[in-house]
Design a protein around this motif. Structure first.
Motif, short mmCIF file in Angstrom:
data_model
loop_
_atom_site.label_atom_id
_atom_site.label_comp_id
_atom_site.label_asym_id
_atom_site.label_seq_id
_atom_site.Cartn_x
_atom_site.Cartn_y
_atom_site.Cartn_z
N TRP A 21 0.85 -1.19 0.00
CA TRP A 21 0.00 0.00 0.00
C TRP A 21 0.89 1.23 0.00
CZ3 TRP A 21 -5.47 -0.45 0.51
CH2 TRP A 21 -5.91 -1.77 0.63
N TRP A 22 0.40 2.28 -0.66
CA TRP A 22 1.16 3.52 -0.70
C TRP A 22 1.19 4.17 0.68
CZ3 TRP A 22 4.21 4.35 -4.56
CH2 TRP A 22 3.85 3.99 -5.86
N CYS A 23 2.36 4.73 1.03
CA CYS A 23 2.49 5.59 2.20
C CYS A 23 3.25 6.84 1.76
CB CYS A 23 3.22 4.88 3.33
SG CYS A 23 4.94 4.45 2.96
N ARG A 24 3.41 7.80 2.63
CA ARG A 24 4.07 9.04 2.23
C ARG A 24 5.49 8.81 1.75
NH1 ARG A 24 2.91 12.82 7.36
NH2 ARG A 24 3.29 10.81 8.37
N SER A 37 6.92 5.97 0.51
CA SER A 37 7.00 5.27 -0.77
C SER A 37 6.54 6.16 -1.92
CB SER A 37 6.16 3.98 -0.72
OG SER A 37 4.79 4.27 -0.52
N LEU A 38 5.59 7.04 -1.67
CA LEU A 38 5.16 7.97 -2.71
C LEU A 38 6.28 8.94 -3.09
CD1 LEU A 38 1.53 8.79 -1.52
CD2 LEU A 38 2.16 7.72 -3.70
N ARG A 39 7.02 9.41 -2.08
CA ARG A 39 8.12 10.34 -2.38
C ARG A 39 9.19 9.65 -3.21
NH1 ARG A 39 6.99 12.69 2.85
NH2 ARG A 39 8.21 11.07 3.88
N VAL A 40 9.52 8.40 -2.85
CA VAL A 40 10.52 7.65 -3.62
C VAL A 40 10.03 7.41 -5.04
CG1 VAL A 40 11.72 5.44 -3.80
CG2 VAL A 40 11.52 6.55 -1.58
N ALA A 41 8.76 7.03 -5.19
CA ALA A 41 8.20 6.75 -6.51
C ALA A 41 8.19 8.01 -7.37
CB ALA A 41 6.78 6.20 -6.37
N LEU A 42 7.93 9.16 -6.76
CA LEU A 42 7.96 10.42 -7.51
C LEU A 42 9.37 10.73 -7.98
CD1 LEU A 42 6.53 13.04 -8.46
CD2 LEU A 42 7.10 14.01 -6.21
N GLU A 43 10.36 10.54 -7.10
CA GLU A 43 11.75 10.84 -7.44
C GLU A 43 12.27 9.93 -8.54
OE1 GLU A 43 13.93 10.59 -3.85
OE2 GLU A 43 13.06 12.39 -2.95
N THR A 44 11.85 8.68 -8.54
CA THR A 44 12.35 7.71 -9.52
C THR A 44 11.54 7.72 -10.81
OG1 THR A 44 10.97 5.96 -8.54
CG2 THR A 44 13.22 6.19 -7.72
N GLY A 45 10.45 8.47 -10.84
CA GLY A 45 9.65 8.53 -12.05
C GLY A 45 8.61 7.43 -12.17
N LEU A 52 -2.50 11.24 -4.49
CA LEU A 52 -2.40 10.17 -3.49
C LEU A 52 -1.79 10.63 -2.17
CD1 LEU A 52 -1.13 7.26 -5.79
CD2 LEU A 52 -3.41 7.51 -4.79
N TYR A 53 -0.90 11.63 -2.21
CA TYR A 53 -0.20 12.02 -0.99
C TYR A 53 -1.15 12.47 0.13
CZ TYR A 53 3.32 13.93 2.12
OH TYR A 53 4.10 14.18 3.22
N PRO A 54 -2.16 13.33 -0.15
CA PRO A 54 -3.07 13.72 0.94
C PRO A 54 -3.82 12.53 1.54
CG PRO A 54 -3.30 15.21 -0.92
CD PRO A 54 -2.48 14.06 -1.39
N LEU A 55 -4.15 11.54 0.71
CA LEU A 55 -4.84 10.35 1.23
C LEU A 55 -3.91 9.55 2.14
CD1 LEU A 55 -6.60 9.15 -2.06
CD2 LEU A 55 -7.59 10.48 -0.19
N ALA A 56 -2.65 9.36 1.70
CA ALA A 56 -1.69 8.63 2.52
C ALA A 56 -1.41 9.36 3.82
CB ALA A 56 -0.39 8.42 1.74
N ALA A 57 -1.29 10.68 3.76
CA ALA A 57 -1.04 11.46 4.97
C ALA A 57 -2.21 11.36 5.94
CB ALA A 57 -0.78 12.92 4.59
N GLU A 58 -3.44 11.43 5.40
CA GLU A 58 -4.61 11.33 6.27
C GLU A 58 -4.69 9.96 6.93
OE1 GLU A 58 -9.50 11.62 6.09
OE2 GLU A 58 -8.29 12.20 4.34
N ARG A 59 -4.43 8.90 6.15
CA ARG A 59 -4.50 7.56 6.72
C ARG A 59 -3.42 7.37 7.80
NH1 ARG A 59 -2.32 2.48 6.46
NH2 ARG A 59 -3.83 0.84 6.90
N GLU A 60 -2.19 7.82 7.54
CA GLU A 60 -1.13 7.68 8.53
C GLU A 60 -1.43 8.50 9.78
OE1 GLU A 60 2.88 8.02 6.94
OE2 GLU A 60 2.12 7.38 4.98
N HIS A 61 -2.06 9.68 9.59
CA HIS A 61 -2.45 10.49 10.74
C HIS A 61 -3.48 9.75 11.60
CE1 HIS A 61 -3.29 14.05 13.14
NE2 HIS A 61 -4.58 13.89 12.89
N ARG A 62 -4.44 9.11 10.94
CA ARG A 62 -5.44 8.33 11.67
C ARG A 62 -4.80 7.18 12.44
NH1 ARG A 62 -10.87 8.00 9.46
NH2 ARG A 62 -10.67 5.73 9.48
#
Length: 338
Positions: free
Chosen positions: A51-54, A56-64, A74-84
């Motif tokens: 599942w995506w998290c903040r 893994s999303l950053r790494v995926a963005l950097e690597t293309g 996706l980032y706001p969703l991952a951030a909200e879920r991790e906050h919960r």
């Protein structure tokens, strides 16, 4: 504002069996709630097993791997879920119970080395650890594999930036075939696969070296002793899914207090029970590798079985590599589904 007054009398005694039991129960409850919470975030399911998290999303963005548009969605969703889930962890009092369950390990030994002992890039010491300095100037003492991973993160970021810069500059007038060739050439030139492995799987560098010296893990020896030839395709596919589930169970067991002898930051020294759990986890992982290799060599009976086999190979490839890197698998997919 607190919902109710804090009652310190509810806390267990330090180093007590009660503290360890309460910590284990809190971890189990957080894990259960985390599994249930995932069902409410289908957009964050990366593949069949992750599942995506903040991070893994950053790494995926950097690597293309993903576009900035996908990242922004996706980032706001991952951030909200991790906050919960952070709220769930706080409510379960996991951090406080952990400190009480392992109270005899505190205070931690100082990480600062003796004056003059820090060499350029890191200095090895007798217990297999290394002192190194991070970007903020803080000195750390970690196992060698962790230091390699830390250093590789910097290389991975630089290589990813250079890959994206060159690919964007050189691919403008190319067709799809030429773009794929350019992608492969740049990855070879920049050693992207090697840097990826060192960044996300630094421990495998030591496994490879041990293999060169004739050392093989007990889990692999046990997995290699299993006869898969006598099993039909359906049995192999079902066993793969069963071993995948078993690995999740063993990974959960390995973090339980009775499986941890000593820990510090990002490293763990396992107890005999933890070593047994790690052995079973490795055995299941190597068996999954062998099952995939076995079904790859067989001819499917029909299209339905072929699709099941390809689906399993794709899931395994993504789980191990983060994306499809196997050219043979890509060719088999194109041949079957073109």
């Amino acid at each position: 504002m607190r919902r109710k007054p804090f009652d310190p009398s509810n806390l267990p005694a330090p180093n007590s069996d009660e503290a360890k039991a309460m910590y284990e129960a809190a971890c189990a409850e957080v894990s259960r709630l985390d599994r249930e919470d995932r069902c409410g975030w289908p957009e964050l399911q990366r593949d069949a097993v992750t599942w995506w998290c903040r991070q893994s999303l950053r790494v995926a963005l950097e690597t293309g791997e993903i576009t900035p548009t996908a990242y922004a969605r996706l980032y706001p969703l991952a951030a909200e879920r991790e906050h919960r889930m952070e709220g769930v962890t706080i409510a379960a009092n996991v951090s406080a119970l952990y400190a009480l369950a392992f109270a005899d390990e505190y205070p931690l030994p100082p990480e600062e080395p003796e004056v003059g002992s820090l060499a350029s890039g890191g200095e090895f010491i007798e217990d297999g650890s290394v002192y190194f300095e991070d970007a903020a100037g803080k000195i750390h003492k970690r196992p060698v594999a962790s230091w390699i991973g830390f250093a590789a993160q910097r290389l991975h970021s630089l290589a990813s930036q250079e890959f994206n810069r060159r690919f964007n500059a050189e691919s403008r007038d190319l067709d799809e075939v030429a773009r794929r060739d350019l992608d492969a050439r740049l990855r070879r030139e920049l050693r992207m696969d090697a840097i990826f492995a060192l960044t996300f799987h630094p421990e495998r560098a030591f496994q490879a070296g041990q293999a060169d010296r004739g050392w093989v893990s007990a889990g692999k020896v046990a997995a290699d002793a299993v006869d898969l030839k006598r099993l039909d395709m359906a049995a192999l596919i079902n066993l793969y899914d069963s071993f995948s589930g078993a690995r999740e169970l063993w990974e959960g067991i390995m973090v339980k207090p009775f499986c941890i002898k000593q820990h510090g930051g990002d490293w763990v020294l396992r107890s005999p029970a933890g070593e047994l759990a790690e052995f079973e986890d490795e055995r299941a992982g190597f068996l999954m590798d062998r099952i995939v290799e076995e079904i790859r060599t067989r001819t499917p009976r029909d299209d339905e079985e072929r699709n099941s086999v390809l689906s399993l190979r794709i899931r395994h490839e993504i789980a191990c590599e983060g994306r499809i890197r196997d050219d043979v698998l890509m060719a088999d997919m194109a041949k079957a589904w073109a």
